[in-house]
Design a protein around this motif. Structure first.
Motif, short mmCIF file in Angstrom:
data_model
loop_
_atom_site.label_atom_id
_atom_site.label_comp_id
_atom_site.label_asym_id
_atom_site.label_seq_id
_atom_site.Cartn_x
_atom_site.Cartn_y
_atom_site.Cartn_z
N MET A 247 -40.37 36.82 4.29
CA MET A 247 -40.07 36.95 5.72
C MET A 247 -39.43 35.65 6.23
O MET A 247 -39.11 34.75 5.46
CB MET A 247 -41.34 37.29 6.49
CG MET A 247 -42.41 36.22 6.46
SD MET A 247 -43.85 36.69 7.48
CE MET A 247 -44.87 35.24 7.27
N LYS A 248 -39.25 35.57 7.51
CA LYS A 248 -38.64 34.39 8.13
C LYS A 248 -39.43 33.14 7.75
O LYS A 248 -40.66 33.12 7.80
CB LYS A 248 -38.62 34.56 9.65
CG LYS A 248 -38.03 33.37 10.41
CD LYS A 248 -38.05 33.64 11.90
CE LYS A 248 -37.59 32.43 12.72
NZ LYS A 248 -36.21 32.04 12.42
N GLY A 249 -38.72 32.08 7.36
CA GLY A 249 -39.37 30.87 6.90
C GLY A 249 -39.65 29.87 8.01
O GLY A 249 -39.06 29.93 9.10
N PRO B 219 -32.63 43.34 -1.46
CA PRO B 219 -33.44 42.93 -0.30
C PRO B 219 -32.90 43.53 0.99
O PRO B 219 -31.73 43.90 1.08
CB PRO B 219 -33.28 41.39 -0.30
CG PRO B 219 -32.83 41.04 -1.68
CD PRO B 219 -32.02 42.21 -2.15
N PRO B 220 -33.76 43.63 2.01
CA PRO B 220 -33.29 44.15 3.30
C PRO B 220 -32.22 43.23 3.90
O PRO B 220 -32.20 42.02 3.65
CB PRO B 220 -34.56 44.17 4.16
CG PRO B 220 -35.51 43.22 3.48
CD PRO B 220 -35.18 43.27 2.03
N ALA B 221 -31.34 43.82 4.67
CA ALA B 221 -30.24 43.06 5.26
C ALA B 221 -30.75 42.03 6.26
O ALA B 221 -30.14 40.97 6.45
CB ALA B 221 -29.25 44.01 5.93
N GLU B 222 -31.86 42.35 6.93
CA GLU B 222 -32.42 41.44 7.94
C GLU B 222 -33.81 41.01 7.53
O GLU B 222 -34.64 41.84 7.15
CB GLU B 222 -32.46 42.14 9.30
CG GLU B 222 -32.93 41.26 10.44
CD GLU B 222 -32.87 41.98 11.77
OE1 GLU B 222 -33.44 41.46 12.76
OE2 GLU B 222 -32.27 43.07 11.83
N ARG B 223 -34.08 39.71 7.57
CA ARG B 223 -35.38 39.18 7.17
C ARG B 223 -36.43 39.48 8.25
O ARG B 223 -36.17 39.35 9.44
CB ARG B 223 -35.28 37.67 6.92
CG ARG B 223 -36.47 37.06 6.22
CD ARG B 223 -36.14 35.65 5.74
NE ARG B 223 -35.18 35.68 4.66
CZ ARG B 223 -34.01 35.05 4.66
NH1 ARG B 223 -33.67 34.32 5.70
NH2 ARG B 223 -33.20 35.14 3.63
N TRP B 224 -37.61 39.87 7.82
CA TRP B 224 -38.71 40.21 8.73
C TRP B 224 -39.13 38.98 9.53
O TRP B 224 -39.33 37.90 8.99
CB TRP B 224 -39.89 40.73 7.92
CG TRP B 224 -41.01 41.30 8.74
CD1 TRP B 224 -42.09 40.62 9.23
CD2 TRP B 224 -41.18 42.66 9.13
NE1 TRP B 224 -42.92 41.48 9.92
CE2 TRP B 224 -42.38 42.74 9.88
CE3 TRP B 224 -40.43 43.83 8.93
CZ2 TRP B 224 -42.85 43.94 10.42
CZ3 TRP B 224 -40.90 45.02 9.47
CH2 TRP B 224 -42.09 45.06 10.20
N ASP B 225 -39.25 39.14 10.84
CA ASP B 225 -39.65 38.05 11.72
C ASP B 225 -40.90 38.47 12.49
O ASP B 225 -40.83 39.34 13.37
CB ASP B 225 -38.52 37.72 12.70
CG ASP B 225 -38.83 36.50 13.57
OD1 ASP B 225 -40.00 36.07 13.62
OD2 ASP B 225 -37.90 35.98 14.20
N PRO B 226 -42.07 37.90 12.18
CA PRO B 226 -43.31 38.30 12.86
C PRO B 226 -43.23 38.17 14.38
O PRO B 226 -43.81 38.99 15.10
CB PRO B 226 -44.36 37.34 12.27
CG PRO B 226 -43.82 36.96 10.94
CD PRO B 226 -42.33 36.89 11.14
#
Length: 252
Positions: free
Chosen positions: A135-137, A225-232
């Protein structure tokens, strides 16, 4: 600073205990060890899918003659026996105060100067992505890299979650699972090293690290991988805690 003899001795004892257990739990498919820097300390950035990830990464690094040093919650250093082991092997306590954060950075720099690998999970916690993609780092690894000049090595792994699923209460040993590890080449952060360390710079460097790591995870999984990174934050999830589906800001 070099790795103290006491630290090496403690690692040797842990290796005698833990390596046979890990070998019994999972078979190994490890690739890319030639990408580990030699004769210099470096920063390791793995993906994070389950609580036993640190043992998997520590096992891999130790088998390849790299002393692993993790950032660990400061509270763990107060636990009897465990705290002594953490201190003896120069693990890095992470505190939330400004003074504590500065001390953590100093210890991390010492570990790098000693030629070991300092392991920083760039996501900061277990991934919140439903499909367990990175996910988002967060910017801690990038900041340490730019402050020290240490190379950043992405290491993807897959399989440990089948033995111990996220937040599980027991191990699933049968049928026997496989621990797959893939080491990437050091991330090229050269364009960020000469200028001031601003938030924009840290975000860009962090995205570069996460892109490299995500690509490796995709290669291990044989998936795109998904095109957009998961952002909580965007998904209104809390950054820490088991009950992360609760809206951000609510009590755990």
């Amino acid at each position: 600073m070099t790795e103290p003899a006491s630290s090496r001795a403690t690692f040797a004892v842990l290796g005698v205990i833990l390596r046979p257990l890990m070998n019994a739990m999972m078979s190994k498919q490890w690739k890319g060890a030639e990408n580990l820097p030699r004769n210099t300390g470096f920063i390791v950035c793995p993906n994070h899918v389950t609580e036993i990830d640190p043992i998997v990464i520590g096992h891999f690094l130790y088998n390849h003659k790299v002393m692993p040093h993790f950032l660990a919650k400061a509270s763990l250093f107060k636990v009897p026996v465990l705290g002594a082991v953490l201190r003896a092997t120069i693990q890095v306590p992470v505190e939330r105060t400004t003074a504590g954060a500065n001390r953590s950075l100093d210890v991390a720099k010492e570990a790098i100067e000693g030629g070991g690998g300092i392991i920083i999970y760039p996501e900061g916690t277990l991934t919140r992505d439903p499909d367990m993609w990175p996910m988002k780092g967060r910017t801690g690894a990038a900041r340490l890299a730019l402050q020290t000049g240490a190379p950043v090595v992405p290491i993807a792994h897959w399989g440990a979650h089948e033995v111990f699923p996220r937040y599980a209460k027991r191990l699933y040993l049968f049928p026997r699972k496989t621990s797959r590890v893939l080491v990437g080449k050091p991330v090229d952060l050269s364009e960020f090293r000469d200028g001031p360390i601003t938030r924009t710079t840290l975000d860009a460097a962090t995205n570069r690290i996460m892109d490299s790591l995500t690509e490796l995870v995709g290669e291990l999984r044989g998936e795109t991988p998904p095109a957009e990174r998961w952002d909580p934050a965007v998904k209104n999830q809390k950054q820490v805690g088991r009950n992360f589906e609760s809206p951000a800001g609510e009590g755990q």
